[in-house]
Enzyme design. Structure first.
Site, mmCIF file in Angstrom:
data_model
loop_
_atom_site.group_PDB
_atom_site.id
_atom_site.type_symbol
_atom_site.label_atom_id
_atom_site.label_comp_id
_atom_site.label_asym_id
_atom_site.label_seq_id
_atom_site.Cartn_x
_atom_site.Cartn_y
_atom_site.Cartn_z
ATOM 1 N N ARG A 45 0.849 -1.195 0.000
ATOM 2 C CA ARG A 45 0.000 0.000 0.000
ATOM 3 C C ARG A 45 0.888 1.249 0.000
ATOM 4 O O ARG A 45 0.632 2.216 -0.703
ATOM 5 C CB ARG A 45 -0.957 0.019 1.202
ATOM 6 C CG ARG A 45 -1.682 1.359 1.296
ATOM 7 C CD ARG A 45 -2.904 1.416 2.198
ATOM 8 N NE ARG A 45 -2.914 0.549 3.330
ATOM 9 C CZ ARG A 45 -2.167 0.711 4.441
ATOM 10 N NH1 ARG A 45 -1.374 1.749 4.567
ATOM 11 N NH2 ARG A 45 -2.233 -0.165 5.412
ATOM 12 N N LYS A 194 -8.935 6.143 -19.330
ATOM 13 C CA LYS A 194 -9.267 6.604 -20.664
ATOM 14 C C LYS A 194 -8.045 6.461 -21.604
ATOM 15 O O LYS A 194 -7.656 5.352 -21.880
ATOM 16 C CB LYS A 194 -9.802 8.035 -20.600
ATOM 17 C CG LYS A 194 -10.803 8.277 -19.442
ATOM 18 C CD LYS A 194 -12.110 7.527 -19.618
ATOM 19 C CE LYS A 194 -12.970 7.493 -18.348
ATOM 20 N NZ LYS A 194 -13.293 8.774 -17.754
#
Ligand SMILES: *Cc1c(COP(=O)(O)O)cnc(C)c1O
Length: 383
Positions: A45, A194
């Site tokens: 993490r 995207k």
């Protein structure tokens, strides 16, 4: 050196093995020699070698000092807003991405952060909207779905004058066409889902900071709040970045051809295209939800789906899909009418895409004729 060459060679060869592709370190933790003595990694993490490579590559590409990768574009936006405090105000672009609007209004409002929305292509309006509480300017350019463009450098000057943080969501332009940090922005955000990912196979977000101190705070929230990007998804973004320039340039060439075709079409009222990028929007002359609905269901190559920037072309109807939750009056004022259609032009052959659109236009014309006939028949019956 050209940007493409620079990008490809900013992706390192693995020092340990010579692997030319970045290895996927699919691990949660790292063995320590003694407590606190390690090889630079202790827990994924906090830091992971694959994610770290991605962050280095994107920091260079956007000309920043620090980058952080998140599990979605929205998680990245969320981390930027965490730099603020209760009582602060955000000055945001008025036709903002719907998910950012929801985050600001439904999550941060209750923590005492307020938002004012303004048309950022109007610099006087930007000046006028700044208050003593304003801390952050939030810009998207080009906007979605009407592709309005704002002057990043001019807004950066305003931000500097009032000592405001200035963040730009650079998802639509991609770093190929615009690097906001070089134009005076402090923070760049991407929905890497995207163009950067580019293959419609990953949800991811990125933040790039110009100032190392802001970068440090972003890294703190990345670790403290935990919406990190996993090793495999980090690998997918690196792989996407390798062809970013090539893909985006081709998206532009094909989108230009599509925009030119639409511009000349008798059934089209208005075309929205800023001259670069893969997204083209247009308004049908028949500005109705029924015509738009038939159109978006009639294409074969353009798949009906939300999102953009992938290799396969997509078509969407903002009023009934991405912008459904926005108040109809506000929607109309932003130019998002019932007959507005958004295209994400993919990497299929442009002539095939144009033919596919022409077939869909035929469908709405036929339907109009058919419904005209029906009306006539109904009229006959009533007589
Ligand atoms: C998609 C998108 C987002 C949100 O990104 P996710 O990866 O879907 O969370 C943010 N800003 C813009 C401009 C987008 O198009």
């Amino acid at each position: 050196m050209q940007a493409t060459t620079q990008l490809l060679h900013s992706i390192p060869v693995d020092a340990q093995t010579g692997a030319i592709a970045v290895p996927i370190y699919q691990t949660s933790t790292f063995v320590q020699e003694a407590p606190g003595v390690n090889k630079g990694f202790d827990y994924s993490r906090t830091n992971n070698p694959t994610r770290q490579e991605l962050e280095k590559i994107i920091a260079q590409l956007e000309k920043g000092t620090v980058a952080a990768a998140f599990s979605s574009g929205l998680a990245a936006i969320d981390a930027v807003i965490k730099l603020l405090e209760s009582g602060d105000e955000i000055l945001a672009v008025n036709d903002i991405y719907g998910g950012a609007f929801r985050l600001f209004e439904k999550v941060y409002k209750k923590f005492g952060i307020t938002v004012t929305y303004v048309d950022m292509s109007d610099l006087t309006a930007v000046h006028r909207a700044i208050s003593l509480k304003t801390k952050l300017i939030w810009l998207e350019t080009p906007t979605n779905p009407t592709l309005k463009v704002a002057d990043i450098r001019a807004i950066a000057d305003i931000a500097e004058r009032y000592k405001l943080l200035f963040a730009v969501d650079n998802t639509f332009a991609s770093p190929v066409y615009q690097q906001p940090l070089t134009l005076g922005a402090d923070i760049v955000v991407h929905s890497a889902t995207k163009f950067i990912g580019g293959h419609s196979d990953v949800i991811a977000g990125l933040i790039i900071a110009k100032d190392p101190e802001i970068g440090k705070q972003i890294k703190f929230y990345q670790n403290a709040c935990g919406a990190v990007l996993g090793p495999f998804d980090s690998f997918l973004l690196i792989r996407g970045l390798e062809t970013l320039h090539l893909r985006v340039q081709q998206h532009t060439r094909s989108a230009t051809q599509v925009a030119q075709f639409l511009q000349k079409h008798a059934a089209v009222e208005e075309v929205f295209y800023p001259g670069f990028g893969g997204v083209v929007s247009f308004r049908l002359k028949q500005d109705s939800e029924s015509a738009a609905s038939i159109f978006v269901q009639s294409t074969q190559l353009f798949h009906l789906a939300e999102s953009l920037g992938g290799v396969k072309s997509l078509i969407s109807h903002p009023v009934s899909m991405t912008h459904k939750s926005i108040d109809p009056e506000k929607r109309k004022a932003a130019g998002i009418t019932d007959g507005l259609i958004r295209l994400s032009v993919g990497l299929e052959d442009a002539a095939d895409l144009v033919n596919d659109l022409e077939d869909a236009f035929q469908q709405i014309t036929q339907n109009k004729k058919a419904s005209g006939l029906l009306k006539k028949e109904a009229g006959l019956v009533s007589i």
